[in-house]
Enzyme design. Sequence first.
Site: not given
Length: 254
Positions: A132, A145
């Site tokens: 990501s 996250y």
Amino acid sequence: MVEAVQDAGVVVTGAGGGIGAALARRFAAEGARVVVNDLDAERAKAVADEIGGIAVPGDASSIVAEARDALGGTVDIYCANAGLGSAGTEAADEEVWERAWDVNVMAHVRAAHALLPAWLERGEGRFVSTVSAAGLLTMIGAAPYSVTKHGAYAFAEWLSLTYRHRGLKVHAICPQGVRTDMLTASGSAGELVLVPTAIEPAEVADALLKGIEEDRFLILPHPEVAAYYQTRATEPDRWLTNMNHLQQKWESAR
């Protein structure tokens, strides 16, 4: 066709939908033999049936041996794609932090531990980490996250620098917004930061196959992330100020 993928034994975790399903479809289209893993057995089977692959449902941390057997004894490419999009601040429950760490980092570590002995013995293997852009930059409203995706990127980087002379190829995929269930679940922060430039999962798969063909470590389906990453490294205070402005905009909108 990408030569390194043809007839390769490929495992894709978290492949019941989203990026994982797109990766599984693209590998199969390139002539690979694909194991489709997902916690949801029905979703894994549906994608496997669609592409002529093999469904191996279960926790991504513990399926290497079963997946290897399903592929006839050899895994050539392992895609550590399963991930958890955990929102929250430093005040998020410790269980949230622990789960994010376990899925986003330790599942990669466990897979590498299981795969590396055979890969190093034969002098080749390929590890793909779906990280990501949050692993290169950060994401507002999502401390667990962001922090664990930084960990996933760091582990992929460490694998590459440690074992590349012994035949290990490593790829870190770092997209921004991708139109998946995870994006939908990201709420107002995702709507502000990710939705405007979101791409389809198939575009992530295309970027990975191009990266494999060109033998590149860092895969950026959103090319603009390279400039953001450069600014973060060379002008950290400017970058942090800009991100804080984004944080304030999000807080005002809420």
